[in-house]
Design a protein around this motif. Structure first.
Motif, PDB file in Angstrom:
ATOM      1  N   TYR A 364     -23.145  38.265   2.706  1.00 57.46           N
ATOM      2  CA  TYR A 364     -24.353  37.559   3.128  1.00 57.46           C
ATOM      3  C   TYR A 364     -24.260  36.130   2.602  1.00 57.46           C
ATOM      4  O   TYR A 364     -24.260  35.905   1.388  1.00 57.46           O
ATOM      5  CB  TYR A 364     -25.598  38.254   2.590  1.00 57.46           C
ATOM      6  N   ILE A 365     -24.194  35.172   3.520  1.00 62.72           N
ATOM      7  CA  ILE A 365     -23.886  33.790   3.154  1.00 62.72           C
ATOM      8  C   ILE A 365     -25.153  32.934   3.174  1.00 62.72           C
ATOM      9  O   ILE A 365     -25.939  32.966   4.124  1.00 62.72           O
ATOM     10  CB  ILE A 365     -22.834  33.207   4.120  1.00 62.72           C
ATOM     11  N   PHE A 366     -25.341  32.152   2.102  1.00 64.08           N
ATOM     12  CA  PHE A 366     -26.495  31.266   1.953  1.00 64.08           C
ATOM     13  C   PHE A 366     -26.018  29.843   1.657  1.00 64.08           C
ATOM     14  O   PHE A 366     -24.962  29.656   1.030  1.00 64.08           O
ATOM     15  CB  PHE A 366     -27.375  31.718   0.786  1.00 64.08           C
ATOM     16  N   PRO A 367     -26.779  28.845   2.057  1.00 66.73           N
ATOM     17  CA  PRO A 367     -26.485  27.483   1.570  1.00 66.73           C
ATOM     18  C   PRO A 367     -26.745  27.426   0.064  1.00 66.73           C
ATOM     19  O   PRO A 367     -27.546  28.194  -0.465  1.00 66.73           O
ATOM     20  CB  PRO A 367     -27.464  26.606   2.349  1.00 66.73           C
ATOM     21  N   THR A 368     -26.067  26.531  -0.622  1.00 64.52           N
ATOM     22  CA  THR A 368     -26.254  26.415  -2.069  1.00 64.52           C
ATOM     23  C   THR A 368     -27.710  26.084  -2.378  1.00 64.52           C
ATOM     24  O   THR A 368     -28.410  25.450  -1.585  1.00 64.52           O
ATOM     25  CB  THR A 368     -25.346  25.336  -2.668  1.00 64.52           C
ATOM     26  N   PHE A 369     -28.155  26.511  -3.529  1.00 64.38           N
ATOM     27  CA  PHE A 369     -29.547  26.299  -3.912  1.00 64.38           C
ATOM     28  C   PHE A 369     -29.635  26.190  -5.422  1.00 64.38           C
ATOM     29  O   PHE A 369     -28.756  26.628  -6.159  1.00 64.38           O
ATOM     30  CB  PHE A 369     -30.429  27.455  -3.420  1.00 64.38           C
ATOM     31  N   SER A 370     -30.716  25.571  -5.862  1.00 65.54           N
ATOM     32  CA  SER A 370     -31.052  25.526  -7.280  1.00 65.54           C
ATOM     33  C   SER A 370     -32.257  26.430  -7.504  1.00 65.54           C
ATOM     34  O   SER A 370     -32.843  26.951  -6.553  1.00 65.54           O
ATOM     35  CB  SER A 370     -31.345  24.087  -7.718  1.00 65.54           C
ATOM     36  N   LEU A 371     -32.625  26.618  -8.771  1.00 60.23           N
ATOM     37  CA  LEU A 371     -33.706  27.546  -9.084  1.00 60.23           C
ATOM     38  C   LEU A 371     -34.931  26.818  -9.619  1.00 60.23           C
ATOM     39  O   LEU A 371     -34.807  25.888 -10.418  1.00 60.23           O
ATOM     40  CB  LEU A 371     -33.226  28.580 -10.105  1.00 60.23           C
ATOM     41  N   CYS A 372     -36.083  27.254  -9.169  1.00 60.06           N
ATOM     42  CA  CYS A 372     -37.367  26.729  -9.626  1.00 60.06           C
ATOM     43  C   CYS A 372     -38.223  27.899 -10.107  1.00 60.06           C
ATOM     44  O   CYS A 372     -37.898  29.062  -9.872  1.00 60.06           O
ATOM     45  CB  CYS A 372     -38.084  26.005  -8.488  1.00 60.06           C
ATOM     46  N   TRP A 373     -39.322  27.567 -10.774  1.00 61.70           N
ATOM     47  CA  TRP A 373     -40.263  28.580 -11.236  1.00 61.70           C
ATOM     48  C   TRP A 373     -41.408  28.734 -10.248  1.00 61.70           C
ATOM     49  O   TRP A 373     -41.741  27.809  -9.502  1.00 61.70           O
ATOM     50  CB  TRP A 373     -40.842  28.190 -12.598  1.00 61.70           C
ATOM     51  N   THR A 374     -42.014  29.909 -10.267  1.00 61.52           N
ATOM     52  CA  THR A 374     -43.257  30.123  -9.550  1.00 61.52           C
ATOM     53  C   THR A 374     -44.059  31.159 -10.315  1.00 61.52           C
ATOM     54  O   THR A 374     -43.591  31.739 -11.305  1.00 61.52           O
ATOM     55  CB  THR A 374     -43.031  30.583  -8.105  1.00 61.52           C
ATOM     56  N   GLU A 375     -45.281  31.398  -9.850  1.00 61.66           N
ATOM     57  CA  GLU A 375     -46.073  32.514 -10.362  1.00 61.66           C
ATOM     58  C   GLU A 375     -46.277  33.498  -9.219  1.00 61.66           C
ATOM     59  O   GLU A 375     -46.786  33.131  -8.157  1.00 61.66           O
ATOM     60  CB  GLU A 375     -47.423  32.043 -10.892  1.00 61.66           C
ATOM     61  N   PHE A 376     -45.843  34.732  -9.429  1.00 60.06           N
ATOM     62  CA  PHE A 376     -45.935  35.753  -8.402  1.00 60.06           C
ATOM     63  C   PHE A 376     -46.678  36.952  -8.975  1.00 60.06           C
ATOM     64  O   PHE A 376     -46.161  37.665  -9.828  1.00 60.06           O
ATOM     65  CB  PHE A 376     -44.533  36.165  -7.945  1.00 60.06           C
ATOM     66  N   LEU A 377     -47.914  37.128  -8.546  1.00 55.06           N
ATOM     67  CA  LEU A 377     -48.727  38.255  -8.991  1.00 55.06           C
ATOM     68  C   LEU A 377     -48.797  38.324 -10.517  1.00 55.06           C
ATOM     69  O   LEU A 377     -48.534  39.359 -11.134  1.00 55.06           O
ATOM     70  CB  LEU A 377     -48.166  39.570  -8.421  1.00 55.06           C
ATOM     71  N   ASP A 378     -49.120  37.200 -11.130  1.00 56.07           N
ATOM     72  CA  ASP A 378     -49.267  37.068 -12.586  1.00 56.07           C
ATOM     73  C   ASP A 378     -47.947  37.216 -13.336  1.00 56.07           C
ATOM     74  O   ASP A 378     -47.941  37.483 -14.544  1.00 56.07           O
ATOM     75  CB  ASP A 378     -50.271  38.082 -13.145  1.00 56.07           C
ATOM     76  N   LEU A 379     -46.831  37.032 -12.654  1.00 55.19           N
ATOM     77  CA  LEU A 379     -45.519  37.031 -13.301  1.00 55.19           C
ATOM     78  C   LEU A 379     -44.873  35.670 -13.090  1.00 55.19           C
ATOM     79  O   LEU A 379     -44.826  35.163 -11.963  1.00 55.19           O
ATOM     80  CB  LEU A 379     -44.608  38.118 -12.715  1.00 55.19           C
ATOM     81  N   LYS A 380     -44.385  35.070 -14.151  1.00 52.64           N
ATOM     82  CA  LYS A 380     -43.622  33.823 -14.022  1.00 52.64           C
ATOM     83  C   LYS A 380     -42.191  34.212 -13.660  1.00 52.64           C
ATOM     84  O   LYS A 380     -41.514  34.920 -14.411  1.00 52.64           O
ATOM     85  CB  LYS A 380     -43.645  33.049 -15.337  1.00 52.64           C
ATOM     86  N   ALA A 381     -41.759  33.790 -12.490  1.00 54.03           N
ATOM     87  CA  ALA A 381     -40.448  34.202 -11.991  1.00 54.03           C
ATOM     88  C   ALA A 381     -39.767  33.028 -11.314  1.00 54.03           C
ATOM     89  O   ALA A 381     -40.413  32.071 -10.878  1.00 54.03           O
ATOM     90  CB  ALA A 381     -40.590  35.360 -11.010  1.00 54.03           C
TER      91      ALA A 381
END
Length: 434
Positions: A364-381
């Motif tokens: 499964y091929i994806f373009p390169t990416f960097s990582l950011c934070w979010t809040e998902f259902l009271d979880l920092k992910a």
């Protein structure tokens, strides 16, 4: 002889100071924006700290460049010489919590009494986000941290405001610093300690190395509530009791996986259907029936499997090997957690898939990416910063339309066949425990 040694020592100190000054000067001159004032009046810093003490507000030195420079050279100190604070690139940044700024208004009035001109910035919903203080030298910057007690992190809101106020402060800020404060950011909760820098008593993060690394990766992307509301109005029907139970169990499973991987210091991100649910509807897809996360293969550790099993997550599948198409699946209460490991290949990244019955491999091929934070259902992910590009690669241009029938081997537009595992290797690369 003693006089010669003293002279050599003095010359060495002076040379070190000059060298350090030149390093900072070279860095400053290399910045694309050079309209801001470079000089900082050390008395401005002292007055800010004193105002904080008077109002019982803790001002934390929050400038990663200065903190890292001081932490690496904390033994360098010459009485009467300003080595670190006076070489600020852009304004010197401190942090205060939103609660203290709200509950102790005397702090800002005290700063005004001390001769500071105060420029305030608020978010669109009225939350204070940034404060700039102008007095004798270059401005001081207060970033306002909102404490998220549910998810356990510190939130810094992006700098937005009237154009004339934005233009006023921009002239004092380097391009890099401007880029940092123009986006939402999130930090781990931190403890502090008191230190003396250039003769000034300051409060700083207890673990400066961890803070500096945290600061570099702090970009935060909130869930788009407007998009989620539109999706729910257009597509969602009443959820069945089984779907509601699944969502709750999936949330618990994701939280447990986060706790384990955080303890192992293994960064992961929401992937596949879990990421789609976050981005499209700010929720778990009720019919997904599993939880999906991604990990870069460089962050793999052999401790993952035993630590997950110790916490009651049963390993059900292990496909591939460390060098090729590794994938792990665990179960808790019949809810499956898939961990996909990603490999970098040129300008793309990919994760593998294996068909247990045939040994067929998929990529499964994806373009390169960097990582950011979010809040998902009271979880920092974490999520891919280029979230929509990632989702479009995985689900195509119609990702906003719900699809209940999905074949992992043929439905994703980014999947290609990737050969077959030799039967002689199956016992090693195809492990099924169900």
């Amino acid at each position: 002889m003693i006089k010669k040694k003293k002279l050599a020592l003095i010359l060495g100190i002076v040379f070190g100071i000059v060298l350090l000054d030149q390093v900072f000067l070279h860095f400053w001159l290399s910045q694309p924006d050079t309209n801001f004032k470079r000089s900082l009046d050390i008395d401005d810093v002292r007055q800010l700290i004193q105002a904080g003490k008077d109002a019982r507000v803790t001002t934390i030195l929050f400038d990663p460049v200065i903190l890292e420079a001081w932490h690496s050279n904390s033994d360098v100190a010459v009485p009467g010489v300003c080595i670190f604070l006076c070489h600020v690139i852009g304004p010197l940044t401190f942090a205060v919590t939103a609660a203290q700024l709200r509950d102790k208004p005397f702090f800002l009035s005290r700063l005004a009494q001390l001769g500071f001109t105060i420029t305030l910035f608020d978010t669109s919903d009225g939350k204070r986000s940034h404060v700039f203080l102008f007095r004798h030298g270059s401005p001081l910057h207060l970033t306002v941290l909102d404490v998220n007690s549910a998810a356990g992190y510190l939130r810094q809101y992006a700098l937005t405001g009237p154009p004339h106020n934005m233009a006023q402060v921009k002239q004092y800020i380097t391009k890099d610093a401007w880029d940092q404060i123009k986006v939402d950011r999130a930090y781990e909760r931190l403890t502090t300690k008191d230190v003396k820098i250039d003769g000034v008593d300051l409060t700083v993060p207890s673990d400066i190395s961890t803070f500096v690394n945290d600061y570099r990766d702090a970009h935060f992307i909130p869930c788009n509530e407007s998009r989620a509301t539109y999706y729910n109005l257009k597509h969602m029907k009443s959820e069945t009791p089984d779907e509601i139970r699944f969502k709750h169990k999936a949330w618990k499973l994701l939280g447990k996986a986060k706790t384990i991987l955080d303890q192992l210091k293994v960064p992961f991100w929401l992937s596949s259907g879990t990421l789609l649910g976050f981005y499209r509807q700010c929720d778990i897809i009720p019919w997904a029936m599993d939880v999906d996360i991604g990990i870069f293969i460089e962050d793999y550790t052999m401790r993952i499997i035993p630590e997950f099993e110790k916490r009651g997550l049963r390993l059900t599948h292990k496909f591939g090997r460390l060098s090729d198409s590794l994938e792990l699946s665990f179960k808790e209460e019949n809810i499956k957690l898939d961990i996909f490991f990603f490999y970098t290949e040129g300008a793309t990244v990919w994760n593998g898939g294996t068909q247990a019955k045939t040994g067929k491999k998929f990529k499964y091929i994806f373009p390169t990416f960097s990582l950011c934070w979010t809040e998902f259902l009271d979880l920092k992910a974490r999520i891919p910063c280029q979230t929509e590009e990632y989702i479009r690669a995985n689900y195509g241009p119609s990702w906003f339309t719900p699809v209940r029938q999905w074949d992992w081997k043929s439905s994703p537009p980014n999947v290609i066949e990737n050969g077959v595992w030799p039967e002689a290797q199956w016992s090693d690369v195809i492990v099924v425990k169900e």
